[in-house]
Design a protein around this motif. Structure first.
Motif, PDB file in Angstrom:
ATOM      1  N   ARG A  76     -26.647 -87.243 -12.392  1.00  0.00           N
ATOM      2  CA  ARG A  76     -26.838 -87.045 -10.951  1.00  0.00           C
ATOM      3  C   ARG A  76     -26.800 -88.374 -10.211  1.00  0.00           C
ATOM      4  O   ARG A  76     -26.191 -88.477  -9.137  1.00  0.00           O
ATOM      5  CB  ARG A  76     -28.174 -86.331 -10.707  1.00  0.00           C
ATOM      6  N   PHE A  77     -27.433 -89.400 -10.762  1.00  0.00           N
ATOM      7  CA  PHE A  77     -27.409 -90.709 -10.114  1.00  0.00           C
ATOM      8  C   PHE A  77     -25.993 -91.266 -10.073  1.00  0.00           C
ATOM      9  O   PHE A  77     -25.532 -91.761  -9.033  1.00  0.00           O
ATOM     10  CB  PHE A  77     -28.341 -91.666 -10.851  1.00  0.00           C
ATOM     11  N   ILE A  83     -19.732 -90.378  -5.296  1.00  0.00           N
ATOM     12  CA  ILE A  83     -19.467 -89.661  -4.045  1.00  0.00           C
ATOM     13  C   ILE A  83     -19.628 -90.591  -2.856  1.00  0.00           C
ATOM     14  O   ILE A  83     -18.795 -90.611  -1.935  1.00  0.00           O
ATOM     15  CB  ILE A  83     -20.396 -88.445  -3.932  1.00  0.00           C
ATOM     16  N   GLY A  84     -20.684 -91.391  -2.852  1.00  0.00           N
ATOM     17  CA  GLY A  84     -20.866 -92.351  -1.766  1.00  0.00           C
ATOM     18  C   GLY A  84     -19.757 -93.382  -1.714  1.00  0.00           C
ATOM     19  O   GLY A  84     -19.266 -93.741  -0.635  1.00  0.00           O
ATOM     20  N   ILE A 212     -26.120 -82.527  -4.660  1.00  0.00           N
ATOM     21  CA  ILE A 212     -25.624 -83.094  -5.917  1.00  0.00           C
ATOM     22  C   ILE A 212     -26.429 -82.519  -7.078  1.00  0.00           C
ATOM     23  O   ILE A 212     -26.475 -83.077  -8.174  1.00  0.00           O
ATOM     24  CB  ILE A 212     -25.700 -84.640  -5.880  1.00  0.00           C
ATOM     25  N   ALA A 213     -27.060 -81.370  -6.838  1.00  0.00           N
ATOM     26  CA  ALA A 213     -27.946 -80.794  -7.848  1.00  0.00           C
ATOM     27  C   ALA A 213     -27.187 -80.358  -9.091  1.00  0.00           C
ATOM     28  O   ALA A 213     -27.737 -80.376 -10.190  1.00  0.00           O
ATOM     29  CB  ALA A 213     -28.709 -79.615  -7.248  1.00  0.00           C
ATOM     30  N   ASP A 321     -29.952 -89.161  -1.865  1.00  0.00           N
ATOM     31  CA  ASP A 321     -30.225 -88.152  -2.884  1.00  0.00           C
ATOM     32  C   ASP A 321     -31.623 -88.313  -3.458  1.00  0.00           C
ATOM     33  O   ASP A 321     -32.323 -87.324  -3.703  1.00  0.00           O
ATOM     34  CB  ASP A 321     -29.185 -88.254  -3.999  1.00  0.00           C
ATOM     35  N   LEU A 322     -32.051 -89.562  -3.645  1.00  0.00           N
ATOM     36  CA  LEU A 322     -33.416 -89.810  -4.124  1.00  0.00           C
ATOM     37  C   LEU A 322     -34.437 -89.297  -3.113  1.00  0.00           C
ATOM     38  O   LEU A 322     -35.437 -88.670  -3.483  1.00  0.00           O
ATOM     39  CB  LEU A 322     -33.613 -91.303  -4.383  1.00  0.00           C
ATOM     40  N   ALA A 323     -34.173 -89.540  -1.825  1.00  0.00           N
ATOM     41  CA  ALA A 323     -35.069 -89.035  -0.784  1.00  0.00           C
ATOM     42  C   ALA A 323     -35.061 -87.510  -0.749  1.00  0.00           C
ATOM     43  O   ALA A 323     -36.105 -86.874  -0.575  1.00  0.00           O
ATOM     44  CB  ALA A 323     -34.658 -89.595   0.572  1.00  0.00           C
ATOM     45  N   ALA A 324     -33.888 -86.904  -0.923  1.00  0.00           N
ATOM     46  CA  ALA A 324     -33.801 -85.446  -0.904  1.00  0.00           C
ATOM     47  C   ALA A 324     -34.606 -84.818  -2.039  1.00  0.00           C
ATOM     48  O   ALA A 324     -35.138 -83.712  -1.904  1.00  0.00           O
ATOM     49  CB  ALA A 324     -32.338 -85.017  -0.998  1.00  0.00           C
ATOM     50  N   ARG A 325     -34.703 -85.523  -3.165  1.00  0.00           N
ATOM     51  CA  ARG A 325     -35.437 -84.983  -4.321  1.00  0.00           C
ATOM     52  C   ARG A 325     -36.937 -85.180  -4.213  1.00  0.00           C
ATOM     53  O   ARG A 325     -37.695 -84.470  -4.888  1.00  0.00           O
ATOM     54  CB  ARG A 325     -34.951 -85.645  -5.616  1.00  0.00           C
ATOM     55  N   THR A 326     -37.380 -86.145  -3.414  1.00  0.00           N
ATOM     56  CA  THR A 326     -38.793 -86.543  -3.446  1.00  0.00           C
ATOM     57  C   THR A 326     -39.557 -86.284  -2.147  1.00  0.00           C
ATOM     58  O   THR A 326     -40.778 -86.217  -2.174  1.00  0.00           O
ATOM     59  CB  THR A 326     -38.903 -88.041  -3.780  1.00  0.00           C
TER      60      THR A 326
END
Length: 362
Positions: A76-77, A83-84, A212-213, A321-326
């Motif tokens: 995922r990372f 993608i970025g 990106i799950a 993505d890290l923010a979206a997960r946390t």
């Protein structure tokens, strides 16, 4: 060459190296946090054991974390980085093609064109091509990337024709054309949502917001191949975009084949946008924020902008993505919401800044 010019170029190279090193360090830090944080917290020492020493170095209690890191968090990372990087590279290419730093693939319709084509395949492939194997139809189909690329390519060529008719720059007509394309895409996506069944509607809704799950090593490999292919063209592409910045007439009289530069730039940027959107859904403004900030730090030369956009775009989307997960843990926000929340105010600030400069020169 004068001594002053040599000193300026040396300072620019030093500043560029600092930017590249800084971006690399930040990406490593975000990567460590991405591997650590989640439903199960993993220590830094355990991550180091997994990466450098392998699963055999773990205790019996730590072995289940190997699956979590290698099969879920690390792909995922890496996928968020790719993608970025692709969206930022596409933003640099499109801005260079239209000779304006405020252009963004989603804003002028390239991203929505790819999203619409992918949505058509998600909905219609199940109905029209029901005789095909499951891996060849629906959201996980191998043809999804091809449809998204075709949609991005079609819109890119259409916008380029409009741009050429208006003198090759970023005119009001091009802005209005982008708005019309976006409005048409929204209407057609609504129609597709009406036709979709419950499963397809759920996929369309979640996919259109960006996520990106569903990261896998197969998707990482696919985007790696695409990005590597485009990166190999950077030396040629950077020279072409630099000379286009001078104007098409000056580029033509300098011996460059303008039509070839335009066409290849459109194809490469469409390939980047189509492949990334087909996997992650619509992630807006990544192609605007990163190129604009890097242009302020590194200057207008595409020789440094293009490779730097790989690091800058990867850093932005991996942070989002890290923010979206946390942020709303244990739930997960669509990454498109985070990107739009950052990009909307950023784009508004650019418009106000340009307006103030315009007022100063009147």
């Amino acid at each position: 060459m004068q001594v002053g010019e040599v000193s300026v170029r040396k300072n620019q190279r030093i500043a560029s190296s600092y930017v590249f090193i800084g971006l690399g360090i930040l990406i490593i830090c975000v990567g460590i946090l991405s591997l650590r944080l989640g439903s199960v917290s993993i220590s830094f020492s355990e991550i180091c054991k997994l990466i450098f020493l392998g699963e055999d170095s773990l205790s019996s209690l730590e072995v289940p974390h190997s699956l979590l890191v290698w099969d879920l968090r690390l792909p995922r990372f890496l996928l968020s980085l790719l993608i970025g990087a692709e969206l930022a590279c596409a933003g640099v290419c499109i801005q260079g093609l239209f000779r304006n730093p405020l252009v963004e693939p989603g804003f002028i319709g390239v991203g929505p064109g790819a999203a619409l084509s992918a949505a058509v395949w998600i909905v219609c492939s199940e109905k029209i091509f029901s005789f095909l194997p499951p891996e060849l139809r629906g959201k996980e189909s191998y043809f999804l990337q091809a449809f998204a690329f075709g949609g991005a390519l079609l819109v890119s060529f259409f916008l380029h024709l409009v741009s050429r008719r208006e003198g090759g720059g970023f005119s009001l007509v091009l802005v209005l054309t982008g708005i019309a394309v976006n409005a048409t895409v929204i209407s057609l996506l609504g129609f597709l949502s009406y036709l979709a069944d419950d499963t397809q509607l759920r996929n369309l809704t979640f996919w259109s917001l960006g996520s990106i799950a569903g990261a896998t090593w197969h998707k990482v490999t696919l985007l790696s191949v695409v990005l590597t292919f485009v990166a190999l063209s950077f030396p040629w592409l950077s020279r072409g975009l630099d000379v286009l910045a001078l104007g098409e007439a000056e580029a033509f009289y300098s011996g460059f084949k303008i039509k070839r530069i335009r066409n290849i730039t459109i194809i490469l940027s469409s390939l980047l946008v189509g492949s990334s959107i087909s996997i992650s859904g619509n992630i807006a403004f990544a192609g605007l924020i990163v190129p604009h900030i890097l242009r302020m730090l590194l200057g207008p030369s595409h020789k440094t902008l293009l490779p730097a956009s790989i690091l800058g775009g990867g850093l932005l989307v991996s942070c989002a993505d890290l923010a979206a997960r946390t942020i709303v843990f244990p739930s997960e926000l669509p990454i498109g919401i985070i990107a739009a929340g950052l990009g909307g105010p950023f784009f508004l600030s650019l418009i106000l800044k340009a307006k103030r400069k315009e007022g100063e020169f009147r």
